[in-house]
Design an enzyme around this catalytic site. Structure first.
Site, PDB file in Angstrom:
ATOM      1  N   ARG A 190      38.136 -14.515  14.457  1.00  0.00           N
ATOM      2  CA  ARG A 190      37.426 -13.362  15.030  1.00  0.00           C
ATOM      3  C   ARG A 190      37.189 -13.566  16.523  1.00  0.00           C
ATOM      4  NH1 ARG A 190      32.068 -11.554  12.039  1.00  0.00           N
ATOM      5  NH2 ARG A 190      31.219 -13.321  13.200  1.00  0.00           N
TER       6      ARG A 190
ATOM      7  N   LYS B 104      32.891  -9.189  18.889  1.00  0.00           N
ATOM      8  CA  LYS B 104      31.561  -9.790  19.030  1.00  0.00           C
ATOM      9  C   LYS B 104      31.346 -10.099  20.510  1.00  0.00           C
ATOM     10  CE  LYS B 104      28.584 -12.801  16.287  1.00  0.00           C
ATOM     11  NZ  LYS B 104      27.557 -11.806  16.018  1.00  0.00           N
TER      12      LYS B 104
ATOM     13  N   GLU C  82      26.438   0.265  10.866  1.00  0.00           N
ATOM     14  CA  GLU C  82      25.896  -1.046  10.487  1.00  0.00           C
ATOM     15  C   GLU C  82      24.516  -1.226  11.109  1.00  0.00           C
ATOM     16  OE1 GLU C  82      27.843  -4.551  12.051  1.00  0.00           O
ATOM     17  OE2 GLU C  82      28.414  -3.533  13.883  1.00  0.00           O
TER      18      GLU C  82
HETATM   19  N1  PLP Z   1      27.329  -7.052  12.509  1.00  0.00           N
HETATM   20  C1  PLP Z   1      26.835  -7.493  13.665  1.00  0.00           C
HETATM   21  C2  PLP Z   1      26.602  -6.514  14.736  1.00  0.00           C
HETATM   22  C3  PLP Z   1      26.557  -8.859  13.828  1.00  0.00           C
HETATM   23  O1  PLP Z   1      26.052  -9.320  14.986  1.00  0.00           O
HETATM   24  C4  PLP Z   1      26.781  -9.744  12.772  1.00  0.00           C
HETATM   25  C5  PLP Z   1      26.534 -11.168  12.934  1.00  0.00           C
HETATM   26  O2  PLP Z   1      27.386 -11.950  13.187  1.00  0.00           O
HETATM   27  C6  PLP Z   1      27.299  -9.236  11.583  1.00  0.00           C
HETATM   28  C7  PLP Z   1      27.555  -7.885  11.482  1.00  0.00           C
HETATM   29  C8  PLP Z   1      27.581 -10.140  10.442  1.00  0.00           C
HETATM   30  O3  PLP Z   1      28.757 -10.864  10.625  1.00  0.00           O
HETATM   31  P1  PLP Z   1      28.946 -12.272   9.942  1.00  0.00           P
HETATM   32  O4  PLP Z   1      28.734 -12.068   8.488  1.00  0.00           O
HETATM   33  O5  PLP Z   1      30.339 -12.647  10.244  1.00  0.00           O
HETATM   34  O6  PLP Z   1      27.954 -13.187  10.529  1.00  0.00           O
HETATM   35  C1  COI Z   2      24.949 -14.003  13.288  1.00  0.00           C
HETATM   36  O1  COI Z   2      24.602 -13.559  12.205  1.00  0.00           O
HETATM   37  O2  COI Z   2      25.465 -15.115  13.409  1.00  0.00           O
HETATM   38  C2  COI Z   2      24.790 -13.235  14.498  1.00  0.00           C
HETATM   39  O3  COI Z   2      25.478 -13.501  15.442  1.00  0.00           O
HETATM   40  C3  COI Z   2      23.772 -12.202  14.538  1.00  0.00           C
HETATM   41  C4  COI Z   2      22.921 -12.400  15.689  1.00  0.00           C
HETATM   42  C5  COI Z   2      22.923 -11.357  16.662  1.00  0.00           C
HETATM   43  C6  COI Z   2      21.821 -13.334  15.615  1.00  0.00           C
END
Ligand code: PLP
Ligand code: COI
Length: 339
Positions: A80, A183, A219
């Site tokens: 990612r 991200k 989301e």
């Molecule tokens: N959506 C956003 C905007 C996020 O910042 C995060 C955190 O990483 C997620 C979703 C969840 O992603 P992940 O499950 O890969 O941590």
């Molecule tokens: C995560 O879940 O790792 C994120 O990056 C979310 C965050 C903005 C704390």
């Protein structure tokens, strides 16, 4: 570390002993370097400062009952990050270098990985940004990649408890074909004002709708969204949301538990049909939602009493955590053990 009160540990910055760094210069990434500094020294015209060339990741390491340290799905985070780099034209960090950096930083700080019984984990934060100077709007020619870590407790102070969230239709987090699927730091800067308004009003997060029509669920600020209806797990498909690794894992687990999984546009009104809803992410794990207030429309969708997670959220949470902490076999090959 003996001074850390695990039962009150929240999700926040804490200094660790070491971080790992790597510099991109003259068209190539250098070797990984170990650092004890918390500072970054860079040019005042660095693209990260003016034009927001910054991306980051979040993943976790867990200590099992057997004392072993397990990192969850780091290859997915590495991939990612590459997609984020492409999205905002930063130098792509090779997957092998990402994985080597994660393993190294966890090993160096292994004394900071919380004990199994604490229910806490080591949060790993890789960050990559443009350090090279530009004043014209152009990608930098130099980049820095850093991975730092800290022990953390729950992202929402309530832990695994149902909390309220709100829809604030007068804010968007990301444009339909903008950077929402990457991200990048700018997405989070754009979400601060809505997040503050939600917190001030007593909500734990904002639930964003699609920016084009405000008809579909996108989301939450720091996590993906899912809804449960009988034996169905339903989660939004959208070009402006982050592809969550936790959500992807929950879809696999839900199917494995005999549920049907649907990833598609989710109209806001469909909230009326869900028995449980939740947020999911690395930091959020599963954070069940008690109610959703659509404040500009004066509507409210109630799912549970505040604090009370539903049975499907609970089953999914337990299953995910069991794999992460090594209580259950890693049958999907999601875990890397740090030797
Ligand atoms: N959506 C956003 C905007 C996020 O910042 C995060 C955190 O990483 C997620 C979703 C969840 O992603 P992940 O499950 O890969 O941590
Ligand atoms: C995560 O879940 O790792 C994120 O990056 C979310 C965050 C903005 C704390």
């Amino acid at each position: 570390m003996s001074k850390i009160d695990w039962s009150n540990l929240s999700f926040g910055y804490m200094k660790a002993d070491y971080n790992v760094r790597c510099i991109y210069k003259d068209g190539k990434w250098g070797d990984l370097e170990i650092s004890q500094s918390e500072q970054v020294n860079m040019h005042m015209a660095a693209t990260v400062l003016h034009y927001g060339q910054a991306g980051f990741e979040g993943l976790k390491a867990f200590r099992g009952k057997d004392g072993k340290i397990r990192v969850f799905r780091m290859d997915e985070n590495g991939k990612r990050l590459i997609s984020t780099c492409r999205g905002i034209m930063m130098a792509e960090l090779p997957l092998e270098k990402f994985e080597e950096a994660v393993k190294k930083v966890v090993k160096l700080n292994e004394h900071l990985v919380p004990p199994y019984e604490s229910g806490c984990s080591l949060y790993i934060r890789p960050v990559l940004f443009g350090t090279g100077p530009q004043v014209g709007v152009k990608p930098a020619e130099e980049y820095e990649f850093i991975v730092f870590v800290m022990p953390v407790g729950p992202y929402f102070k309530e832990g695994f408890k149902a909390t309220p969230v709100c829809i604030l239709r007068h804010y968007d987090r990301a444009a339909p074909f903008g950077t929402g699927r990457y991200k990048v730091g700018g997405n989070y800067a754009a979400s601060l004002i809505a997040g503050e308004e939600a917190h001030t009003k007593g909500y734990s997060a904002v639930l964003y709708l699609d920016a084009r029509e405000k008809k579909y669920i996108d989301e939450c600020g720091p996590a993906n969204f899912f809804g449960i209806r009988e034996k169905e797990y339903i989660t939004p498909e959208s070009e402006s949301i982050l592809p969550s690794i936790t959500n992807k894992s929950l879809m696999t687990l839900a199917k494995d538990m005999g549920m049907t999984v649907e990833q598609r546009r989710v109209p806001v009104e469909e909230l009326l049909t869900f028995s449980e809803v939740g947020m999911c992410g690395t930091a959020a794990v599963i954070s069940p939602i008690s109610k959703i207030d659509d404040l500009d429309e004066n509507k409210s969708y109630v799912f549970s009493e505040e604090g009370k997670p539903g049975p499907v959220c609970t089953a999914l949470y337990n299953k995910l955590r069991a794999i992460q902490y090594g209580d259950e076999a890693d049958k999907f090959n999601w875990i890397t053990i740090i030797e």
